[in-house]
Design an enzyme around this catalytic site. Sequence first.
Site, PDB file in Angstrom:
ATOM      1  N   SER A   1      -9.218   3.652  -0.758  1.00  0.00           N
ATOM      2  CA  SER A   1      -9.217   4.767   0.206  1.00  0.00           C
ATOM      3  C   SER A   1     -10.045   4.367   1.412  1.00  0.00           C
ATOM      4  CB  SER A   1      -9.839   6.013  -0.424  1.00  0.00           C
ATOM      5  OG  SER A   1     -11.243   5.880  -0.483  1.00  0.00           O
ATOM      6  N   ASP A   2      -9.750   4.956   2.563  1.00  0.00           N
ATOM      7  CA  ASP A   2     -10.728   4.832   3.635  1.00  0.00           C
ATOM      8  C   ASP A   2     -11.945   5.642   3.191  1.00  0.00           C
ATOM      9  OD1 ASP A   2     -12.117   4.239   5.890  1.00  0.00           O
ATOM     10  OD2 ASP A   2     -10.497   4.685   7.273  1.00  0.00           O
ATOM     11  N   TRP A   3     -13.074   5.371   3.817  1.00  0.00           N
ATOM     12  CA  TRP A   3     -14.334   5.941   3.330  1.00  0.00           C
ATOM     13  C   TRP A   3     -14.341   7.466   3.539  1.00  0.00           C
ATOM     14  CZ3 TRP A   3     -13.583   1.357   2.197  1.00  0.00           C
ATOM     15  CH2 TRP A   3     -14.529   0.543   1.587  1.00  0.00           C
ATOM     16  N   GLY A   4     -14.194   8.194   2.464  1.00  0.00           N
ATOM     17  CA  GLY A   4     -14.113   9.647   2.581  1.00  0.00           C
ATOM     18  C   GLY A   4     -12.701  10.130   2.830  1.00  0.00           C
ATOM     19  N   GLY A   5     -11.726   9.275   2.560  1.00  0.00           N
ATOM     20  CA  GLY A   5     -10.333   9.647   2.828  1.00  0.00           C
ATOM     21  C   GLY A   5      -9.640  10.339   1.665  1.00  0.00           C
TER      22      GLY A   5
END
Length: 734
Positions: free
Chosen positions: A265-269
């Site tokens: 995932s993108d960071w916090g996605g």
Amino acid sequence: MTKIKTALMCLIVGTGLQANAQSMKPVYSDNTRTVEERVTNALSLMTLDEKVALCHAQSKFSSHGVPRLGIPEIWMSDGPHGVREEILWDSWNAAAWTNDSCTAYPALTCLAATFNPELSHAYGVAIGEEARYRRKDILLGPGVNIYRTPMNGRNFEYMGEDPYLASIMVVPYIKGVQQNGVAACVKHFALNNQEEWRGHINVNLSDRALYEIYLPAFKAAVEEGNVWSVMGSYNQLRGEHCCHNDLLLNRILKTDWKFDGAVVSDWGGAHDTKQAALNGLDIEMGSYTNGLSSKAKFGYDNYYLAQPFLQLVKKGEIPLSVVDDKASRVLRLIFRTAMTPDRPYGRFVCPDHSETARKVAEEGIVLLKNDSRFFPVPVGKYKTIAVIGENATRSVTQGGGSSTLKVKYEVSPLDGLIERYGKDHVVYAQGYASGLTSYDREEPAKVDTKALLDAAVAIAKNADVVYFIGGLNKNHFQDAEGGDRKQFNLPFGQDKLIEAILKVNKNVAVILISGNAVAMPWVKEVPAILQAWYLGSEGGHAIANVITGAVNPSGKLPFSFPKKLEDNAAHSFGKLSYPGDSINVFYKEDILVGYRWFDTKKIAPQFAFGYGLSYTTFEYGKITTDKKTYSPDETIKISFTLKNTGKVDGAEAVQVYASQPEASVMRPAKELKAFKKVFLKAGEIKTMELEVKVKDLAFYNETTHQWTVESGEFVLRNAASSVDVKSSASILVK
Ligand code: BGC
């Protein structure tokens, strides 16, 4: 002895620890076994908790291994222009190590501007070696989101507006990184084409635009580059976040393209356990900023793919096969990287890496304007050279968000020019000021702007020549993650400054450092313009080499420069088309992105895609094809001559565009289908041979959901840019 060994073997097999008879190692740690054998074996030995643990972060940049089995953790680093400094376990603060200052490579816009896939490979090898030396398993890059609008703050991390160019350039980068036993992580999949509202904006676009424009570079990364990991993007597509988007991850990436690696995932996605579990996310990263312990409110154990995931599996709401699939993908990644046999050791900040960085920078710089042979300016031509502009001295490796770098060294343009011309011949004035670089925050400079301007004009007045070195920088709302640009014009009063300089000295070159197109109200008045990107550690040397003529420029623009913002396709349809209404954005220009729009709508760009001048001149011969009629599975062999008709050696990126004059659907006036970069000595002539597969002339048919090549006429053009066509040839597809 043999009896004991056999008995031991039986015991091990009996307990599931199947071992290689010779080494007595369990299969998963036996390098002579295939990755798939190792994955299957490791999985068979793991508990449910251990499998789930593989699916989420344990720190800001690492995720779990299987400690009980000696299967190592995964360590990641940004990406994509250098290996980022070490930060603390649970915060974004620097860890203050002393051994993590890297080589900064040019931004990916510059790499794309080289039009040179061999350099992309060299770049991948070098950055991969640095990642390996720093014990990283995943390098979070390259980025291949398509350049849709010059306002996107992250364009500098990507490879321009054309899906074909990006597809060709991304593959060797990935191969170069991965030959080091480090996974590349192609990002941000997909449609992260703006930073404004990036965390939730829902992209609405046609299937044609999706498949023809925004997906091809990712597809090439997977199918040709065999990339081992992919990062989901923050935005939504058709109402689902892209980090757990069924269409993108399950259907397109993992089914159609047969991607067998891990989706990070993108960071916090990630936003939802069921969706993350069922829609294709494999490793959840960065969900909260302080994931400390299972007791903390937002600990790593509270990640969507941690305890909440485990509970749903235990309750039977998510099948075990889902956990097994994710764990297998993560294990595969580990066996390909940290547990691969013969993994090289990597290298860090060495002369070879500097040389690669410099070569990419030199080949990517684009000469946009050069009236009366303004450049090159050899040493000794002028007594006094005035260098004006903050970007002559400002670091371009820091800032910009996650791609920020702590570098071993960075040669500024001013240093590079002084090295060549000598300090007695160069005077410098800052001219304007932009303020400090801060993440997610603008910090305007607190300076007397008039005094800066006056001092610059004063040195310009008495100089023989002026190099204005400005552009954008890595501040918030410039070329930086987390926000888009607020204006198309140059910021910080630079237009006014350039006009003021021109009033006292007309012998002015503008050297733009940016990852984006900018408005150029002074374009007619300045005799020379150089597009110099963010060039990394060796930037100053590369700029000085091009300016003094030690290097003949050969970069070509990987995106169009519009005359005014409204000329850009995304901006032609008002706010709903960009940036959207904060909930939705509608890609109303459809497939007419970049030069496809300018060409089809007959709008003249300021500087066209594929354009770039040289200190020499090239003469293109007439394009010919090996046949006139082709069937859909054939390849068109194209040839034409190219002659260096000038007095200096140089390189040219020749381009071939295709079009279908009469089609059942709208087709762009021109689409890039082949290119080649070739070096010619002065006076030398070579025959260019390029190939276009007939199947690559297809469009994405929205009714049948197939790529379709219609029979009939197609026109192929050889060109020096998207607007500089040299000749054309018609072929027939039957
Ligand atoms: C960026 C990614 C980056 C990640 C880790 C995110 O904010 O969008 O590109 O890799 O942070 O730093």
